[in-house]
Design an enzyme around this catalytic site. Structure first.
Site, PDB file in Angstrom:
ATOM      1  N   HIS A  51      46.732  14.809  30.007  1.00 39.05           N
ATOM      2  CA  HIS A  51      47.492  13.643  29.524  1.00 39.05           C
ATOM      3  C   HIS A  51      47.723  12.585  30.593  1.00 39.05           C
ATOM      4  O   HIS A  51      48.806  12.005  30.685  1.00 39.05           O
ATOM      5  CB  HIS A  51      48.838  14.091  28.957  1.00 39.05           C
ATOM      6  CG  HIS A  51      48.739  14.914  27.705  1.00 39.05           C
ATOM      7  ND1 HIS A  51      47.713  14.780  26.792  1.00 39.05           N
ATOM      8  CD2 HIS A  51      49.557  15.890  27.218  1.00 39.05           C
ATOM      9  CE1 HIS A  51      47.910  15.635  25.785  1.00 39.05           C
ATOM     10  NE2 HIS A  51      49.006  16.323  26.018  1.00 39.05           N
TER      11      HIS A  51
ATOM     12  N   HIS B  15      52.185  11.500  21.162  1.00 40.31           N
ATOM     13  CA  HIS B  15      52.431  12.945  21.256  1.00 40.31           C
ATOM     14  C   HIS B  15      53.769  13.332  20.599  1.00 40.31           C
ATOM     15  O   HIS B  15      54.536  14.103  21.165  1.00 40.31           O
ATOM     16  CB  HIS B  15      52.402  13.378  22.725  1.00 40.31           C
ATOM     17  CG  HIS B  15      52.032  14.811  22.940  1.00 40.31           C
ATOM     18  ND1 HIS B  15      52.660  15.844  22.289  1.00 40.31           N
ATOM     19  CD2 HIS B  15      51.090  15.376  23.731  1.00 40.31           C
ATOM     20  CE1 HIS B  15      52.138  16.989  22.682  1.00 40.31           C
ATOM     21  NE2 HIS B  15      51.163  16.731  23.560  1.00 40.31           N
TER      22      HIS B  15
ATOM     23  N   GLU C  15      47.693  15.078  17.108  1.00 40.99           N
ATOM     24  CA  GLU C  15      47.367  14.022  18.064  1.00 40.99           C
ATOM     25  C   GLU C  15      45.950  13.516  17.803  1.00 40.99           C
ATOM     26  O   GLU C  15      44.974  14.208  18.087  1.00 40.99           O
ATOM     27  CB  GLU C  15      47.476  14.558  19.495  1.00 40.99           C
ATOM     28  CG  GLU C  15      48.814  15.182  19.838  1.00 40.99           C
ATOM     29  CD  GLU C  15      48.679  16.217  20.958  1.00 40.99           C
ATOM     30  OE1 GLU C  15      48.282  15.820  22.080  1.00 40.99           O
ATOM     31  OE2 GLU C  15      48.950  17.406  20.714  1.00 40.99           O
TER      32      GLU C  15
END
Length: 344
Positions: free
Chosen positions: A109, A178, A309
């Site tokens: 991420h 997220h 996601e």
């Protein structure tokens, strides 16, 4: 009609530059959403049940302090590259790039300080808010000055999230939101009574560090076949699964298509996910452990939420047969995801 309100939410700690964090409240007849200029974080998303009662269906914190501390990316926009890059390494035009390793041997991420941990510049729109930031060349090890716009718009029951970006050097990019959802209401114990379907004929098997092996496997005859709705708790038991944290491979193309649907029979709430992205990571909050104090002093145990996601496939920068994750100068990255809330 959507109304948009802005208000102060807090100040960043002095060591983080001390900037002011604002909250933007988007409200229609059927949905109310609150979004921060820090990390483009969705802190609240209230939607009606079949009796017309509103409940907040996303996990998060009551104060800015919760979000500036370590947490599992609640509600945030993550990037420059969502999900995992194997060994935090990739090669572009003969040059090797090394990223920060923040997930075992991998980069996750965006690295140590991804897009979820920075202040964005907001602009109020008639039915939403647009956030902008410049991610400088070399930030977190990525090449190129990257201009990024994230736009949230609310129309009736539909929240649209649009991501746009332009770069000065070729760079991998994959952006997602997220948010952790529980349609029973945040703070509810688990999501076992939710029914889920995902429109995907294949998924990506992963190694023990959650990096795709490179195989694109058919869901047919496996626990990953979610093309017809399954009740989550019973399905996990039936297939002896500890939960999901996998990319499902979607129809390729720039058009909007329905990719996932979640239904919560006790409240009647439904959530549909439509997107232009090539993949969706279905995650069942396997790493939640009840240690975080969330909104209203709620605790969040394992499997107390799910994430859907929308993104490019994980580690695509190292897998030439995966969908292209590279953005070149002169091109525009442009993807939209729509979350549609209803009752049944």
């Amino acid at each position: 009609m959507t109304t948009v309100r802005r208000e102060a939410f807090g100040r960043m700690p002095p060591e983080e530059g001390g900037g002011e964090v604002e909250k933007f409240v988007l409200q229609s007849d059927s949905v109310r959403v609150e979004i921060l200029s820090f990390g483009c974080i969705i802190t609240t998303l209230e939607t009606k049940d079949r009796d017309g009662q509103f409940s907040d269906v996303v996990l998060g914190f009551d104060t800015l302090e919760g979000y500036t501390r370590k947490h599992p990316f609640f509600g945030a926009v993550v990037g420059r590259v969502a999900n995992r890059i194997g060994n935090g390494r990739f090669t572009l035009d003969g040059k090797e790039y090394q990223l920060f390793l923040n997930n075992g041997p991998n980069s996750l991420h965006g690295g140590a300080k991804g897009f979820d941990k920075v202040l964005w510049s907001p602009q109020v729109l008639p039915n939403g808010v647009r956030f902008f930031r410049l991610s400088p060349d070399g930030e977190e090890g990525y090449p190129g000055d990257l201009k990024v716009w994230v736009t949230y718009t609310l129309t009736g029951r539909e929240l649209a999230i649009n991501y746009q970006a332009q770069t000065s050097k070729t760079t991998p990019i994959s952006l997602t939101n997220h948010s952790y959802f529980n349609l029973a209401g945040q703070g509810s114990r688990d999501v076992y009574d939710h029914e889920i379907s995902i429109e995907a004929d294949s998924y990506l098997p992963v190694d023990d560090t959650k990096i795709p092996t490179g195989e694109v496997a058919a869901v047919q005859g496996t626990g990953f076949d979610l093309r017809q709705p399954v009740e989550l708790g019973k399905h996990l038991q039936k297939f002896h699964l500890d939960g999901f944290d996998h990319n499902f491979c979607l129809h390729q193309g720039q058009d909007r298509h329905l990719v996932a649907r979640v239904f919560h029979p006790p409240t009647g709430r439904t959530m549909e996910v439509h997107t232009t992205q090539p993949g969706i990571q279905f995650y069942t909050g396997n790493n939640l452990d009840g240690s975080l104090k969330g909104k209203g002093a709620a605790t969040y145990p394992k499997h107390s939420a799910f994430c859907l996601e929308t993104q490019n496939w994980p580690d695509a920068v190292n897998k030439p047969h995966f969908p292209n994750v590279l953005l070149h100068p002169g091109e525009e990255y442009n993807h939209t995801t729509w979350l549609v809330f209803n009752t049944a």
